[in-house]
Write a protein that holds these residues in place. Structure first.
Motif, PDB file in Angstrom:
ATOM      1  N   ILE A 195      43.642  37.719  33.110  1.00  0.00           N
ATOM      2  CA  ILE A 195      43.005  38.914  32.569  1.00  0.00           C
ATOM      3  C   ILE A 195      43.495  40.071  33.424  1.00  0.00           C
ATOM      4  CG2 ILE A 195      40.809  40.111  32.216  1.00  0.00           C
ATOM      5  CD1 ILE A 195      39.584  37.319  31.729  1.00  0.00           C
ATOM      6  N   LEU A 196      44.327  40.919  32.846  1.00  0.00           N
ATOM      7  CA  LEU A 196      45.038  41.909  33.645  1.00  0.00           C
ATOM      8  C   LEU A 196      44.108  42.934  34.274  1.00  0.00           C
ATOM      9  CD1 LEU A 196      48.304  42.488  31.590  1.00  0.00           C
ATOM     10  CD2 LEU A 196      47.728  40.726  33.274  1.00  0.00           C
ATOM     11  N   THR A 197      42.985  43.206  33.613  1.00  0.00           N
ATOM     12  CA  THR A 197      42.011  44.124  34.221  1.00  0.00           C
ATOM     13  C   THR A 197      41.553  43.582  35.567  1.00  0.00           C
ATOM     14  OG1 THR A 197      41.242  44.771  32.023  1.00  0.00           O
ATOM     15  CG2 THR A 197      39.829  45.324  33.875  1.00  0.00           C
ATOM     16  N   GLY A 198      41.144  42.315  35.597  1.00  0.00           N
ATOM     17  CA  GLY A 198      40.705  41.710  36.847  1.00  0.00           C
ATOM     18  C   GLY A 198      41.811  41.645  37.883  1.00  0.00           C
ATOM     19  N   CYS A 199      43.035  41.398  37.425  1.00  0.00           N
ATOM     20  CA  CYS A 199      44.172  41.376  38.353  1.00  0.00           C
ATOM     21  C   CYS A 199      44.377  42.735  39.003  1.00  0.00           C
ATOM     22  CB  CYS A 199      45.435  40.955  37.603  1.00  0.00           C
ATOM     23  SG  CYS A 199      45.473  39.215  37.110  1.00  0.00           S
ATOM     24  N   ALA A 200      44.308  43.789  38.202  1.00  0.00           N
ATOM     25  CA  ALA A 200      44.459  45.147  38.746  1.00  0.00           C
ATOM     26  C   ALA A 200      43.327  45.465  39.714  1.00  0.00           C
ATOM     27  CB  ALA A 200      44.497  46.167  37.603  1.00  0.00           C
ATOM     28  N   GLN A 201      42.122  45.030  39.373  1.00  0.00           N
ATOM     29  CA  GLN A 201      40.983  45.261  40.273  1.00  0.00           C
ATOM     30  C   GLN A 201      41.189  44.563  41.619  1.00  0.00           C
ATOM     31  OE1 GLN A 201      38.274  44.139  36.756  1.00  0.00           O
ATOM     32  NE2 GLN A 201      36.856  45.051  38.225  1.00  0.00           N
ATOM     33  N   MET A 202      41.719  43.347  41.589  1.00  0.00           N
ATOM     34  CA  MET A 202      41.952  42.655  42.852  1.00  0.00           C
ATOM     35  C   MET A 202      43.044  43.331  43.664  1.00  0.00           C
ATOM     36  SD  MET A 202      39.653  40.535  43.241  1.00  0.00           S
ATOM     37  CE  MET A 202      40.348  40.164  44.864  1.00  0.00           C
ATOM     38  N   SER A 203      44.024  43.906  43.005  1.00  0.00           N
ATOM     39  CA  SER A 203      45.021  44.671  43.736  1.00  0.00           C
ATOM     40  C   SER A 203      44.368  45.832  44.485  1.00  0.00           C
ATOM     41  CB  SER A 203      46.096  45.204  42.776  1.00  0.00           C
ATOM     42  OG  SER A 203      46.990  46.054  43.460  1.00  0.00           O
ATOM     43  N   VAL A 204      43.443  46.507  43.814  1.00  0.00           N
ATOM     44  CA  VAL A 204      42.708  47.604  44.463  1.00  0.00           C
ATOM     45  C   VAL A 204      41.943  47.078  45.674  1.00  0.00           C
ATOM     46  CG1 VAL A 204      40.823  49.260  44.160  1.00  0.00           C
ATOM     47  CG2 VAL A 204      42.543  49.005  42.369  1.00  0.00           C
ATOM     48  N   VAL A 205      41.276  45.947  45.514  1.00  0.00           N
ATOM     49  CA  VAL A 205      40.517  45.360  46.623  1.00  0.00           C
ATOM     50  C   VAL A 205      41.431  45.053  47.799  1.00  0.00           C
ATOM     51  CG1 VAL A 205      39.271  43.286  47.362  1.00  0.00           C
ATOM     52  CG2 VAL A 205      38.647  44.417  45.220  1.00  0.00           C
ATOM     53  N   TRP A 206      42.558  44.418  47.536  1.00  0.00           N
ATOM     54  CA  TRP A 206      43.474  44.064  48.622  1.00  0.00           C
ATOM     55  C   TRP A 206      44.042  45.306  49.304  1.00  0.00           C
ATOM     56  CZ3 TRP A 206      45.832  40.306  44.616  1.00  0.00           C
ATOM     57  CH2 TRP A 206      45.078  39.119  44.587  1.00  0.00           C
ATOM     58  N   GLN A 207      44.297  46.361  48.535  1.00  0.00           N
ATOM     59  CA  GLN A 207      44.766  47.600  49.152  1.00  0.00           C
ATOM     60  C   GLN A 207      43.695  48.191  50.066  1.00  0.00           C
ATOM     61  OE1 GLN A 207      46.954  50.326  46.324  1.00  0.00           O
ATOM     62  NE2 GLN A 207      46.562  48.622  44.932  1.00  0.00           N
ATOM     63  N   LYS A 208      42.451  48.136  49.638  1.00  0.00           N
ATOM     64  CA  LYS A 208      41.364  48.630  50.484  1.00  0.00           C
ATOM     65  C   LYS A 208      41.235  47.775  51.738  1.00  0.00           C
ATOM     66  CE  LYS A 208      38.565  50.596  46.735  1.00  0.00           C
ATOM     67  NZ  LYS A 208      37.328  50.449  45.920  1.00  0.00           N
ATOM     68  N   MET A 209      41.383  46.462  51.598  1.00  0.00           N
ATOM     69  CA  MET A 209      41.316  45.586  52.762  1.00  0.00           C
ATOM     70  C   MET A 209      42.437  45.890  53.739  1.00  0.00           C
ATOM     71  SD  MET A 209      38.655  43.601  52.690  1.00  0.00           S
ATOM     72  CE  MET A 209      39.218  42.694  54.116  1.00  0.00           C
ATOM     73  N   ALA A 210      43.624  46.164  53.210  1.00  0.00           N
ATOM     74  CA  ALA A 210      44.748  46.502  54.075  1.00  0.00           C
ATOM     75  C   ALA A 210      44.467  47.782  54.852  1.00  0.00           C
ATOM     76  CB  ALA A 210      46.025  46.657  53.244  1.00  0.00           C
ATOM     77  N   HIS A 211      43.926  48.765  54.163  1.00  0.00           N
ATOM     78  CA  HIS A 211      43.623  50.045  54.806  1.00  0.00           C
ATOM     79  C   HIS A 211      42.516  49.889  55.844  1.00  0.00           C
ATOM     80  CE1 HIS A 211      43.303  54.396  55.182  1.00  0.00           C
ATOM     81  NE2 HIS A 211      41.999  54.261  55.079  1.00  0.00           N
ATOM     82  N   TYR A 212      41.495  49.120  55.487  1.00  0.00           N
ATOM     83  CA  TYR A 212      40.348  48.978  56.389  1.00  0.00           C
ATOM     84  C   TYR A 212      40.686  48.120  57.605  1.00  0.00           C
ATOM     85  CZ  TYR A 212      35.886  47.328  58.198  1.00  0.00           C
ATOM     86  OH  TYR A 212      34.843  47.006  59.025  1.00  0.00           O
ATOM     87  N   SER A 213      41.374  46.996  57.374  1.00  0.00           N
ATOM     88  CA  SER A 213      41.613  46.032  58.445  1.00  0.00           C
ATOM     89  C   SER A 213      42.905  46.267  59.207  1.00  0.00           C
ATOM     90  CB  SER A 213      41.636  44.616  57.869  1.00  0.00           C
ATOM     91  OG  SER A 213      42.783  44.425  57.045  1.00  0.00           O
ATOM     92  N   GLY A 214      43.844  46.966  58.566  1.00  0.00           N
ATOM     93  CA  GLY A 214      45.156  47.143  59.178  1.00  0.00           C
ATOM     94  C   GLY A 214      46.046  45.922  59.050  1.00  0.00           C
ATOM     95  N   ILE A 215      45.620  44.925  58.278  1.00  0.00           N
ATOM     96  CA  ILE A 215      46.402  43.705  58.096  1.00  0.00           C
ATOM     97  C   ILE A 215      47.376  43.902  56.935  1.00  0.00           C
ATOM     98  CG2 ILE A 215      46.307  41.239  57.552  1.00  0.00           C
ATOM     99  CD1 ILE A 215      43.504  41.213  58.815  1.00  0.00           C
ATOM    100  N   ARG A 216      48.663  43.865  57.236  1.00  0.00           N
ATOM    101  CA  ARG A 216      49.689  44.190  56.242  1.00  0.00           C
ATOM    102  C   ARG A 216      49.782  43.152  55.121  1.00  0.00           C
ATOM    103  NH1 ARG A 216      53.658  47.823  57.384  1.00  0.00           N
ATOM    104  NH2 ARG A 216      55.196  46.523  56.326  1.00  0.00           N
ATOM    105  N   GLU A 217      49.343  41.932  55.385  1.00  0.00           N
ATOM    106  CA  GLU A 217      49.452  40.885  54.377  1.00  0.00           C
ATOM    107  C   GLU A 217      48.686  41.229  53.109  1.00  0.00           C
ATOM    108  OE1 GLU A 217      51.345  38.092  54.244  1.00  0.00           O
ATOM    109  OE2 GLU A 217      52.279  39.000  56.001  1.00  0.00           O
ATOM    110  N   TYR A 218      47.587  41.945  53.250  1.00  0.00           N
ATOM    111  CA  TYR A 218      46.839  42.365  52.061  1.00  0.00           C
ATOM    112  C   TYR A 218      47.673  43.328  51.225  1.00  0.00           C
ATOM    113  CZ  TYR A 218      42.525  40.378  54.006  1.00  0.00           C
ATOM    114  OH  TYR A 218      41.568  39.530  54.497  1.00  0.00           O
ATOM    115  N   ALA A 219      48.347  44.238  51.887  1.00  0.00           N
ATOM    116  CA  ALA A 219      49.184  45.200  51.168  1.00  0.00           C
ATOM    117  C   ALA A 219      50.347  44.504  50.472  1.00  0.00           C
ATOM    118  CB  ALA A 219      49.701  46.271  52.127  1.00  0.00           C
ATOM    119  N   LYS A 220      50.915  43.489  51.110  1.00  0.00           N
ATOM    120  CA  LYS A 220      52.024  42.752  50.500  1.00  0.00           C
ATOM    121  C   LYS A 220      51.560  42.038  49.227  1.00  0.00           C
ATOM    122  CE  LYS A 220      54.696  40.267  53.088  1.00  0.00           C
ATOM    123  NZ  LYS A 220      55.139  39.314  54.130  1.00  0.00           N
ATOM    124  N   THR A 221      50.383  41.450  49.287  1.00  0.00           N
ATOM    125  CA  THR A 221      49.857  40.769  48.104  1.00  0.00           C
ATOM    126  C   THR A 221      49.564  41.764  46.996  1.00  0.00           C
ATOM    127  OG1 THR A 221      48.895  39.033  49.485  1.00  0.00           O
ATOM    128  CG2 THR A 221      48.033  39.257  47.244  1.00  0.00           C
TER     129      THR A 221
END
Length: 325
Positions: A282-308
């Motif tokens: 479900i592409l809506t949910g996929c896009a939402q998870m991308s947003v979540v991972w980008q926020k995690m990357a910004h908050y945590s500084g862990i680059r692996e979230y941004a790569k995903t």
């Protein structure tokens, strides 16, 4: 269905030009949705029936997206379109403060989740214009959300199915945004009551959430769309409140889905209590998870979230139809 076997994916990142074009097409789609209604709201497109009547909920949270895009492109026309949508939403707000569920021509009563998403649009319009009408509308809606909340922190009255659901964490964040905008403590208190119910009573040790689907019959395997809402609401609320247990709750679920996507190159449409997937993406949910991972990357500084997140965005861009405007 791994990315490397996906016919839309060629094993390399799409160029920035392609991503920019994909974004422009997406914004154009939203503007066409608005132009296709007799009011200034936005509906959806059905392959057989064409454009639907306007949908207040989605119109509400489209407004911040349009305003952010307009600011990045210095495009006053797109900003004006967003503000027309906000004015239309004010015109159909119910006297008690809520906004109806479903499409505007269906005449449904106000719904908690939908109302909270319109608050996002009202606050974005207020940040841009400083016009009091937008903040007043948001406050009116926030007060209604507080008034109809149950003593246990859940919303069942004026909920979609009359059932408490954990994806109302995505209601909590707009309440906290109101807390920031107004300084009114009641919004923080009511948001925290719901967040505590979610984390304290509804999340399993493996990160999965009970009572997470937007149906009754498939509540044992909620849709990725509402799982992502739940994670996003917990994460944003935890960051705003500086409350680590909400952030940890979001991260626990986000990490499971990250591991699955990193391994398989896709996410299923639904997941049961053991995180066993079913149904197509479900592409809506996929896009939402991308947003979540980008926020995690910004908050945590862990680059692996941004790569995903980048890999997910690559897949979404490749799946987007851009051959026609």
């Amino acid at each position: 269905y791994h990315l490397s076997r996906n016919p839309y994916y060629r094993g390399q990142q799409v160029e920035m030009k392609q991503k920019t074009l994909a974004l422009a097409h997406a914004i154009d789609w939203l503007l066409r949705a608005q132009a296709s209604t007799p009011d200034d709201g936005m509906g959806s497109y059905h392959l057989a029936r064409g454009w639907s009547a306007s949908y207040p909920e989605t119109t509400g949270y489209i407004i911040p997206t349009l305003l952010q895009y307009a600011d990045s492109r210095n495009d006053s026309n797109i900003a004006a379109a967003a503000l027309r949508a906000a004015d239309w939403l004010i015109s159909i707000q119910h006297p008690e403060g809520g906004w109806q569920g479903g499409r505007v021509n269906e005449g449904r009563p106000p719904v908690v989740f939908n109302t909270a998403q319109v608050i996002r649009g009202m606050l974005a319009a207020h940040r841009l214009t400083k016009e009091g009408k937008y903040l007043e509308s948001a406050v009116k809606a926030g007060n209604w959300l507080c008034e109809v909340q149950g003593s246990d922190g859940t919303w069942t009255k004026h909920a979609l199915m009359g059932q408490a659901r954990v994806y109302d964490s995505y209601v909590d964040q707009p309440l906290l945004m109101l807390h920031k905008a107004t300084g009114m403590e009641r919004y923080r208190v009511h948001a925290v009551k719901n967040l505590d119910w979610i984390v304290g009573k509804k999340q399993q040790k493996n990160g999965w959430f009970a009572d997470c689907d937007n149906t009754v019959k498939r509540n044992d395997r909620p849709i990725l769309h509402t799982i992502a809402y739940t994670i996003d609401g917990l994460l944003d609320s935890g960051i705003y409140l500086d409350e680590q247990r909400y952030i940890d709750a979001a991260r626990k679920a986000a990490d499971v889905l990250k591991e699955k996507f990193d391994r398989d190159g896709f996410l299923h449409g639904r997941y049961n209590k053991d995180w066993e997937g079913s149904e197509h993406m479900i592409l809506t949910g996929c896009a939402q998870m991308s947003v979540v991972w980008q926020k995690m990357a910004h908050y945590s500084g862990i680059r692996e979230y941004a790569k995903t997140a980048t890999a997910m965005n690559t897949l979404l861009v490749m799946l987007q139809r851009r051959n026609r405007r």
